[in-house]
Design a protein around this motif. Structure first.
Motif: not given
Length: 723
Positions: A485-490, A655-665, A684-694
């Motif tokens: 559990g965590q205390d921060i909920f974004f 790290m607790d805030s990162i988890d809270a942010l991922a959950s909110a997103l 934890a958040v994304c389901n697709e990856v865009w690669v920006c190069d060249n």
């Protein structure tokens, strides 16, 4: 006063400047005891630490006592003659302040006849009353306005360190570090108390803890020699970007090796002197001998391979051959931070202090740095909130919390498991003790008035009284990390639905003015309300430019950017500090952005992002980096956006805030595009990856059915390509 300071500086020339100001302040107070004995009692503990003997301090006190005589006393010691009569009727009947009677809740001190310093107040009860009042105010959300710090961008709070002298055993040239029983305070806040720091040479330590707990302060105290280490240990701290000038990037890295630079300069001077006709044979012989020694040292440190090593480091951190030959002033702040890291890696100090070094790196550079640190031959102390980075690099974890440093063997994942098990054992022990005491109390309550069992009940009472106070285990500041559990909920509010397309980019081409380099060419994509996209790629490939196109900050030279007419986009910039008014509080910042609401409404939103109590009322400039990020997230939430665009949002978050942010997103019903190097957060958040190069934007296709997330698969593909 100048004469007093002169006497003190003459007697104790090594006295710290802050202590000198403190000592001088004693003489500004007219109620201070100016007798020779009183001065000795005050100065002896301070000056003895500065290396003065008691005889020297006695002599100084005698001179100061003659210079600043004690106040005249009319009726004996401790009673000062008044300047005029006092009209007692001007005071309230209760003997309180003028014009006021006794106030409800006041705790009055009554003097007894035993002397001026005695009191009839029970100090234990007084402390208990003060503690109870503080807890009540905390529950009610009350705050002390005087406790809110003042922000001054030109003044940095001093780091106050109380440390025992370095033991003589530390002079054996060992590279191990052992500091015992030291305290650290910063800006009036206690960071560590009675702490011990032990770093074994060759181990790699990850320093973890919540935002604002003092991780960076500890590193700065070591780097700035506030905490004294043995003199033979070389320390380098990667914290600030280098100053830009006309020095080439490659040369800047080479100059970081002071020994090599010094030897090369000496070699040049010796060769120049030997070439002069005026040099005598004796001097020439001495110089030739010294020149051989210089050549031998240069060979020992492999000076001839220095440029190739520096080039390899710069290349690993993303510098192209052209960038390695460019002047440092031409680089942005993020690239200068990379140069600072390259200089530190090139020097190979005995102790490297690295504070959030991955914040300015892209995915390929993070992968390279992980491999480089895994072969690091000296001691490493790194602060990072990137768990996958800590797992790959650290051999030990230092957990900073509640003024303590706890040690754990193993990487971060091992730390999480070990800490969770330790926490469970503490709770079991507490519950067992609680049950045991409850059993004793039940026995006492049942049999204390029974004549046959009275003796047994009395023995149980004595046993219960002898038991030490039982306190529950302290709150775990890493509970969210351990999965308990965590205390921060974004939370970002759900936007109203928009009919697609909400944001469409078609065949765009973009290049900045006065440059021939094309940043993006032929790029097309659609962003929908359900998109959860990770944008990755090397630095300089165009990710930031892509964000500017999506947020309408720039327009393409060719192609179409089509936005829905009612589309609201909230941007978290990598340099989000530029979005804030550092002199205003978080509440004032939101009031300016969204006027017309009650203060409680702004504080409620800020509290959801961990800015509670006086923290929401402090000037933003006095907040930590993670707390500044939370203020920006609160602002973004109040915009009620359809699309969130986040550029390195995990920088500075714990790290607790990162988890809270991922959950909110994950719960957010709008579109999301994230630029980040944090593999775990993106997965934890994304389901697709865009690669920006060249100059192109392509979608990375992970393997279907693979248990790893698509971002982890992309990172693995980089490691394979690097091999």
């Amino acid at each position: 006063m100048a004469e007093i300071r002169g006497y003190i500086k003459e007697t104790a020339p090594g006295l710290d400047g802050d202590l000198l100001e403190y000592v001088s302040g004693y003489f500004d107070d007219t109620s201070s005891d100016r007798s020779q004995e009183g001065l000795f009692d005050f100065l002896q503990p301070l000056l003895s630490e500065a290396g003065n003997t008691d005889a020297e301090i006695e002599s100084l006190c005698e001179r100061l006592a003659a210079l600043t005589p004690a106040p005249k006393h009319a009726f004996g010691y401790g009673v000062i003659a008044l300047d005029g009569p006092v009209v007692m009727s001007a005071y309230g009947a209760g003997g309180g302040e003028a014009g006021f009677g006794d106030r409800v809740g006041d705790i009055r001190h009554g003097q007894s006849t035993n002397g001026p310093k005695s009191t009839t107040v029970d100090q234990r009860k007084l402390r208990a009353a003060e503690k109870k009042l503080a807890e009540k105010n905390a529950k009610r959300g009350l705050y002390d306005p005087d406790a809110i710090p003042v922000w001054n961008p030109d003044v940095k709070p001093a780091i106050i360190v109380n440390q025992m002298k370095v033991s003589s055993g530390a002079t054996n040239m060992s590279k191990d570090i052992k500091l015992e029983n030291f305290d650290i305070a910063f800006a009036g806040k206690k960071i560590l108390q009675n702490a011990n720091l032990s770093l074994a040479h060759g181990r790699r330590y990850g320093l973890v803890g919540k935002n604002g707990v003092g991780k960076s302060t500890l590193l700065r105290a070591i780097a700035h020699e506030e905490l004294r280490l043995p003199a033979h240990i070389r320390v380098l701290h990667v914290e600030q970007e280098i100053v830009g000038d006309d020095t080439l990037a490659m040369q800047s890295v080479l100059q970081a090796d002071v020994e090599r630079t010094s030897l090369l300069e000496e070699e040049k001077k010796l060769n120049s002197a030997l070439s002069k006709m005026s040099t005598t044979p004796e001097d020439a012989e001495t110089m030739s001998k010294r020149l051989k020694e210089v050549y031998a040292k240069l060979e020992d440190i492999e000076a001839d391979k220095a440029e190739s090593k520096a080039s390899a480091i710069l290349n690993g951190l993303g510098f192209t051959p052209e960038q390695q030959r460019a002047a440092t002033r031409t680089f942005s702040g993020g690239w200068r931070m990379r140069l600072a890291l390259a200089r530190a890696l090139f020097c190979k100090p005995d102790l490297l202090l690295a504070d959030e070094v991955t914040n300015y790196l892209d995915f390929p550079a993070v992968v390279w740095l992980e491999k480089y640190f895994q072969a690091w031959p000296a001691t490493l102390l790194v602060v990072s909130h990137d768990r996958s980075f800590l797992d790959a690099v650290s051999t030990d974890i230092l957990h900073l919390h509640d003024g303590l440093l706890d040690y754990y063997r193993g990487n971060f994942s091992v730390f999480v498991g070990t800490k969770a098990e330790r926490r469970r054992n503490q709770i079991r022990e507490y519950e067992a003790q609680l049950q045991y005491r409850s059993h004793l109390q039940d026995f006492i309550d049942r049999w204390r008035y029974n004549a046959k069992r009275a003796a047994q009940a009395q023995s149980k009472i004595k046993l219960l009284e002898k038991l030490p106070p039982l306190n529950p285990p302290p709150k775990d500041d890493m509970e969210g990390i351990a999965g308990e559990g965590q205390d921060i909920f974004f939370r970002f509010p759900d936007p109203e639905k928009l009919s697609p397309p909400i944001l469409r980019v078609a065949e765009i081409k973009f290049a900045y003015e006065n440059t021939t380099r094309i940043i993006l060419d032929g790029v097309s994509f659609d962003l929908q309300m359900d998109s959860k996209i990770a944008v990755v790629g090397p630095n300089g490939a165009g990710k930031s430019t892509l964000i500017k196109l999506m947020t309408n900050q720039v327009e393409p030279q060719k192609g179409i950017v089509n936005r829905h007419g009612r589309l609201r986009v909230a941007l978290f910039s990598q340099h989000h500090v530029d979005q804030l008014d550092l002199g205003a509080s978080s509440v004032q910042f939101l009031q300016h952005k969204f006027p017309g609401q009650q203060e409680e409404d702004y504080r409620r939103v800020l509290g959801r992002y961990g800015l509670t109590g006086t923290t929401a009322l402090q000037p933003i400039g006095t907040l930590s980096g993670g707390q500044k990020s939370r203020a920006v997230f609160a602002w973004m939430a109040m915009m009620n956006p359809h699309v969130l665009i986040l550029d390195e949002p995990t920088n500075h978050l714990d790290m607790d805030s990162i988890d809270a942010l991922a959950s909110a997103l994950r719960e957010f019903k709008g579109g999301i595009a994230i630029v980040s190097h944090d593999e775990r957060f993106l997965d934890a958040v994304c389901n697709e990856v865009w690669v920006c190069d060249n100059g192109k934007l392509t979608r990375f296709e992970g393997k279907q059915g693979n248990q790893d997330g698509v971002v982890k698969q992309y990172k693995a593909s980089l490691m394979i390509a690097d091999v």
